[in-house]
Design a protein around this motif. Structure first.
Motif, PDB file in Angstrom:
ATOM      1  N   SER A 108      39.062  -6.817  39.267  1.00  0.00           N
ATOM      2  CA  SER A 108      39.462  -5.720  39.844  1.00  0.00           C
ATOM      3  C   SER A 108      38.949  -5.655  41.151  1.00  0.00           C
ATOM      4  O   SER A 108      39.648  -5.252  42.212  1.00  0.00           O
ATOM      5  N   LEU A 109      37.757  -6.096  41.361  1.00  0.00           N
ATOM      6  CA  LEU A 109      37.036  -6.055  42.554  1.00  0.00           C
ATOM      7  C   LEU A 109      37.639  -7.094  43.579  1.00  0.00           C
ATOM      8  O   LEU A 109      37.951  -6.711  44.960  1.00  0.00           O
ATOM      9  N   VAL A 110      37.918  -8.106  43.334  1.00  0.00           N
ATOM     10  CA  VAL A 110      38.467  -9.360  43.981  1.00  0.00           C
ATOM     11  C   VAL A 110      39.834  -8.573  44.242  1.00  0.00           C
ATOM     12  O   VAL A 110      40.048  -8.726  45.915  1.00  0.00           O
ATOM     13  N   THR A 111      40.663  -8.236  43.740  1.00  0.00           N
ATOM     14  CA  THR A 111      41.919  -7.578  43.801  1.00  0.00           C
ATOM     15  C   THR A 111      41.841  -6.651  45.034  1.00  0.00           C
ATOM     16  O   THR A 111      42.541  -6.595  46.296  1.00  0.00           O
ATOM     17  N   VAL A 112      41.085  -5.724  44.800  1.00  0.00           N
ATOM     18  CA  VAL A 112      40.709  -4.651  45.945  1.00  0.00           C
ATOM     19  C   VAL A 112      40.322  -5.108  47.217  1.00  0.00           C
ATOM     20  O   VAL A 112      40.846  -4.752  48.391  1.00  0.00           O
ATOM     21  N   VAL A 160      27.031  -9.915  39.930  1.00  0.00           N
ATOM     22  CA  VAL A 160      28.097 -11.017  40.563  1.00  0.00           C
ATOM     23  C   VAL A 160      28.920  -9.977  41.740  1.00  0.00           C
ATOM     24  O   VAL A 160      29.150 -10.459  42.983  1.00  0.00           O
ATOM     25  N   SER A 161      29.141  -8.785  41.491  1.00  0.00           N
ATOM     26  CA  SER A 161      30.073  -8.045  42.232  1.00  0.00           C
ATOM     27  C   SER A 161      29.491  -7.950  43.724  1.00  0.00           C
ATOM     28  O   SER A 161      29.835  -7.786  44.614  1.00  0.00           O
ATOM     29  N   GLU A 162      28.115  -7.443  43.641  1.00  0.00           N
ATOM     30  CA  GLU A 162      27.343  -7.157  44.702  1.00  0.00           C
ATOM     31  C   GLU A 162      27.218  -8.456  45.522  1.00  0.00           C
ATOM     32  O   GLU A 162      27.598  -8.484  46.791  1.00  0.00           O
TER      33      GLU A 162
END
Ligand code: WQD
Length: 343
Positions: A108-112, A160-162
């Motif tokens: 979801s983060l990569v898509t955003v 990883v998101s950070e």
């Protein structure tokens, strides 16, 4: 309203998302709530509308679905800031279903971020967690405290998101990002119209406390009283959800007004105080004038012993400080539970 004053809140129907939406609107921002309701309920949006006395723009969309996000959100609305809450957040579940967590939380983060790049949306505030610190060697935890490899896939997705966000701010000059590392969010809006709605058996302490008080759960298990702490139970930094929501408004404002000093900044969001499980139980009983049924059991695997925040950076740079007293927060949690159960 201008593009600059419009904010998309992904996961906006959830516990922190709803409270943040209320505070953003109160601060003069226009909010679009994007949520696929996989871990929340439309009643969260309805509660926000009751508090604000107005309809909200709600898009039922999965942040992992790039075409739907483009069609329903990025093609339809002009906005320049986004707060990304959308993620799964149950530590225990993530151990059992790591792939579900990696796929959803990272996907979801990569898509955003891909869509923000395509549509030149410049500002993102990311929902991170103190879990990235593990058990710090020194306390309070500052933003410079080394992260320890999280011991759950959930916590690892936050780390990883950070790193994904930091890499993107290094590669793309358009992007500005703030990661907010929450300590332990608790409580509910004073109106008792929005609050935490855990699905199934609560993982977290305060919803389990309120459900025990409401008779939904038989007995609260306190996971260990043999820690190296004043009363033996583990210490945490419990941050009121309305205070936490206001930290998001401060972060959005910093980016919208281009006050950020780096393209990527991190802030702890806590009270700066460590409170034990037994202290919280006693405070809950006192402020709500009731006796809680609990027992001491063995430690829970994976729990850290003690952690609380240094909040100096958020205080000075965001101009934000936690204001609500723990007693008020625990009273609001109980008022919310009673509202949910019709007590
Ligand atoms: C707090 C304390 C437990 C339940 C995690 C995530 C964090 C954030 C919040 C998602 C601990 C004790 C708990 C119970 C208990 N993420 N406890 N009996 O583990 O500090 O943080 O949840 O929301 O990112 O890491 O929060 O509320 O589970 O536990 O004694 O039934 O309460 O042992 O000391 P935690 P928690």
């Amino acid at each position: 309203m201008s593009r600059e004053k419009r904010v998309v809140v992904t996961g906006g129907a959830g516990f922190i998302g709803t409270h943040t939406t209320v505070e953003l609107v109160n601060a003069g921002y226009d909010v679009i709530i994007a949520d696929n309701l996989s871990n929340s309920d439309i009643s969260g949006v309805e509660g926000v509308e009751k508090i604000l006395g107005r309809k909200m723009t709600f898009i039922n969309v999965d942040c992992c679905d790039k075409d739907a996000m483009r069609r329903e959100l990025f093609d339809k609305y002009e906005f320049n800031s986004l707060i990304h809450f959308a993620a799964f957040k149950a530590v225990g579940e993530s151990v059992v279903e790591p792939l579900m967590y990696y796929q959803n939380n990272l996907g979801s983060l990569v898509t955003v971020l891909e869509l923000m790049k395509e549509y030149n949306v410049e500002n993102i505030v990311f929902s991170s967690s103190a879990t990235v610190y593990g058990q710090p060697d020194e306390l309070p935890a500052t933003e410079a405290t080394p992260r320890q490899r999280a011991n759950s896939p959930y916590g690892y997705t936050k780390q990883v998101s950070e790193d994904i966000i930091e890499d993107c701010t290094k590669a793309y000059s358009f992007l500005n990002a703030i990661a907010l590392r929450y300590f332990n969010p608790i409580g509910a809006h004073p109106s008792a119209l929005i609050g935490e709605l855990p699905k199934g058996v609560p993982n977290n302490l305060v919803p389990f406390v309120t459900q025990t008080a409401a008779g939904v759960r038989e007995c609260l298990s306190v996971f260990g009283d043999d820690y190296d702490t004043p009363d033996g139970s583990a210490l945490r930094d419990y941050i009121d959800v309305v205070d936490l929501a206001r930290a998001h408004v401060a972060a959005v404002r910093r980016l919208v007004e281009k006050k950020n000093k780096e393209q990527y900044e991190i802030f702890n969001v806590g009270t700066g105080n460590g409170v034990s499980v037994l202290e919280l139980i006693r405070e809950f009983e006192k402020v709500n004038n009731l006796k809680l049924n609990y027992k001491i059991v063995a430690r829970r695997a994976g729990d850290v012993e003690k952690i609380w925040a240094s909040t100096d950076l958020a205080n000075t740079e965001l101009g934000w400080k936690a204001e609500r007293e723990l007693s008020d927060t625990l009273a609001s949690a109980w008022a919310w539970e009673k509202q949910v159960r019709g007590l």
